[in-house]
Design an enzyme around this catalytic site. Structure first.
Site, PDB file in Angstrom:
ATOM      1  N   ARG A  15      42.033  48.259  42.587  1.00  0.00           N
ATOM      2  CA  ARG A  15      40.663  48.430  42.329  1.00  0.00           C
ATOM      3  C   ARG A  15      39.809  48.286  43.455  1.00  0.00           C
ATOM      4  O   ARG A  15      40.148  47.822  44.518  1.00  0.00           O
ATOM      5  CB  ARG A  15      40.344  47.505  41.142  1.00  0.00           C
ATOM      6  N   LYS A  74      39.345  40.750  42.825  1.00  0.00           N
ATOM      7  CA  LYS A  74      40.326  39.536  42.487  1.00  0.00           C
ATOM      8  C   LYS A  74      40.061  38.439  43.292  1.00  0.00           C
ATOM      9  O   LYS A  74      39.340  38.396  44.483  1.00  0.00           O
ATOM     10  CB  LYS A  74      41.690  40.195  42.417  1.00  0.00           C
ATOM     11  N   TYR A  93      36.323  37.925  40.169  1.00  0.00           N
ATOM     12  CA  TYR A  93      37.515  37.268  39.259  1.00  0.00           C
ATOM     13  C   TYR A  93      37.992  35.993  39.969  1.00  0.00           C
ATOM     14  O   TYR A  93      38.427  36.212  40.984  1.00  0.00           O
ATOM     15  CB  TYR A  93      38.367  38.026  38.502  1.00  0.00           C
ATOM     16  N   HIS A  95      39.234  32.724  38.307  1.00  0.00           N
ATOM     17  CA  HIS A  95      40.412  32.023  37.562  1.00  0.00           C
ATOM     18  C   HIS A  95      40.575  30.747  38.152  1.00  0.00           C
ATOM     19  O   HIS A  95      41.843  30.340  38.412  1.00  0.00           O
ATOM     20  CB  HIS A  95      41.468  33.015  37.104  1.00  0.00           C
ATOM     21  N   GLU A 117      34.464  36.055  34.993  1.00  0.00           N
ATOM     22  CA  GLU A 117      35.206  35.708  33.686  1.00  0.00           C
ATOM     23  C   GLU A 117      34.427  34.520  32.973  1.00  0.00           C
ATOM     24  O   GLU A 117      34.788  34.161  31.727  1.00  0.00           O
ATOM     25  CB  GLU A 117      36.746  35.463  34.058  1.00  0.00           C
ATOM     26  N   ASP A 269      47.012  34.791  34.481  1.00  0.00           N
ATOM     27  CA  ASP A 269      46.222  34.442  35.545  1.00  0.00           C
ATOM     28  C   ASP A 269      45.566  32.970  35.127  1.00  0.00           C
ATOM     29  O   ASP A 269      44.796  32.637  36.142  1.00  0.00           O
ATOM     30  CB  ASP A 269      45.251  35.482  35.751  1.00  0.00           C
ATOM     31  N   ASN A 300      47.468  40.971  37.187  1.00  0.00           N
ATOM     32  CA  ASN A 300      46.075  42.056  37.630  1.00  0.00           C
ATOM     33  C   ASN A 300      46.736  43.325  36.737  1.00  0.00           C
ATOM     34  O   ASN A 300      46.827  44.416  37.491  1.00  0.00           O
ATOM     35  CB  ASN A 300      45.891  42.288  38.995  1.00  0.00           C
TER      36      ASN A 300
END
Length: 377
Positions: A15, A74, A93, A95, A117, A269, A300
């Site tokens: 991505r 990510k 993202y 996490h 998120e 994740d 992912n």
């Protein structure tokens, strides 16, 4: 503002954070966009397309990371920590609950980090996570169905069955966005599907949505144990925004499942919900077997369908990226409570309580941190 788009370096992460169409919109508002060469290649967006959109193509990650705002997909990997700098704005993202070393690096370097998120609307929905949860949920069933094939190491079950042969059993733990989309695909394949959730209202909504096609059960330790033992495929789709995922499926339950069954942990994740998921896997090597059960623990999942995922992600993130580029950080977050909930670190302070609880470190109220930041900038 100068906005940097580095190339993603996580294993098989194809991505890219923004499409060329998004670059056009940012350029029209007077912002400069730096795109690391080949950043969009995995999503079939060429450097030429980004240049035509008005971006400047840079030859290194260091040049892309030099921008005021970094927009990623990510979480940064350790090799990228060297690019962190004071007052840098990072939106991606994150996490963090399951990433103590990343948390430490962001705090030590005083990076302002906004996590997709944890951006949360008043109704509790997570607008920047939703499209990826939709994709991960749908793909979790696809992946589970594949690994049930004997040639992939599974027990040799076709989820739909055939006339005269019973259908495969799919158990989905969590009835949110990811779980609902996993159920859609599982039902479409013709499986016998059970969804467990803690919220009675959500169970009623699922019952209204799918009717007699879907079995819904209240989630508790006994129900989870029973449903998992009966399943050919178990999908973990539980999310607590920003927090570490609870361990809901015990090792003894996994041991009691039939050999060749498959577990797919969408929540990996955030630490994962299965006690037997002890490591994150990759698209290159997605599955390992433990106690005779195949474990799919890719963090992912949407990275496998990057063209779809990149466009879906850009659709929801671009308005927030634009807001942060147009306004001061403090003003943007004062105007939008949902965006403020996305703030995880600022000026060396942690501002998301669930991350602090997961890592046993102190967190501070976001409003206090923003006020202090404004006074020092």
């Amino acid at each position: 503002m100068q906005i940097g788009i580095p190339r993603e370096i996580k294993n098989q992460e194809n991505r890219v954070s923004l499409t060329p169409a998004a670059v056009v919109q940012l350029k029209q508002k007077g912002h400069q966009v730096l795109v690391e060469t080949k950043a969009g290649e995995g999503s079939s967006f060429t450097d030429e397309q980004y240049e035509q959109a008005g971006a400047k193509i840079v030859n290194s990650a260091e040049e892309a990371w030099a921008a005021e705002m970094i927009v990623k997909v990510k979480e940064p990997l350790p090799s990228e920590y060297k690019y962190f700098k004071k007052y840098q704005l990072l939106i991606t993202y994150l996490h963090l609950a399951a990433e103590p070393e990343l948390t430490k690096a962001l705090l030590e370097n005083e990076v302002t980090a906004v996590a997709y998120e944890t951006v949360q609307l008043e109704d509790g929905s997570l607008p920047l996570l939703t499209p990826m949860s939709e994709i991960a949920g749908r793909m979790s069933t696809q992946m589970g169905a594949q690994y049930l094939e004997k040639t992939k190491g599974g027990k040799g079950i076709l989820l739909s069955g055939v006339p005269g042969i019973k259908r495969g059993n799919v158990t989905i733990i969590g009835g949110g966005v990811a779980g609902t989309n996993a159920a859609k695909i599982a039902l479409g394949l013709g499986a016998n599907v059970t969804v467990l959730d803690l919220n009675p209202r959500r169970l009623r909504e699922l019952d209204d949505l799918f009717g007699a096609q879907l079995n819904v059960r209240m989630s508790d330790s006994v129900s989870i144990d029973q449903a998992a033992r009966e399943a050919d495929l178990v999908i973990g789709a539980v999310l607590i925004p920003g927090a570490k995922a609870p361990k809901l499926v015990e090792k003894e339950t996994v041991k009691a499942m039939h050999s060749g069954s498959v577990l797919v942990d969408i929540a990996v994740d955030q630490g994962g919900i299965f006690e037997t998921v002890d490591r994150i896997t990759t698209h290159d090597d997605p599955v390992y077997t433990k106690h005779g059960i195949l474990h799919y623990a890719v963090a992912n999942i949407p990275g496998a369908v990057p063209r779809t995922a990149t466009m879906a992600l850009t659709n929801v993130t671009l308005p927030y990226v634009t807001t942060l580029a147009e306004k001061s950080l403090v003003q943007a977050m004062s105007d939008d409570e949902s965006l403020k909930k996305g703030l995880n670190t600022i000026a060396g302070k942690l501002t998301y309580e669930a991350v602090g609880q997961a890592q046993n470190i102190t967190s501070e109220n976001a409003d206090e941190s923003l006020a202090s930041f404004q006074n020092h900038v």
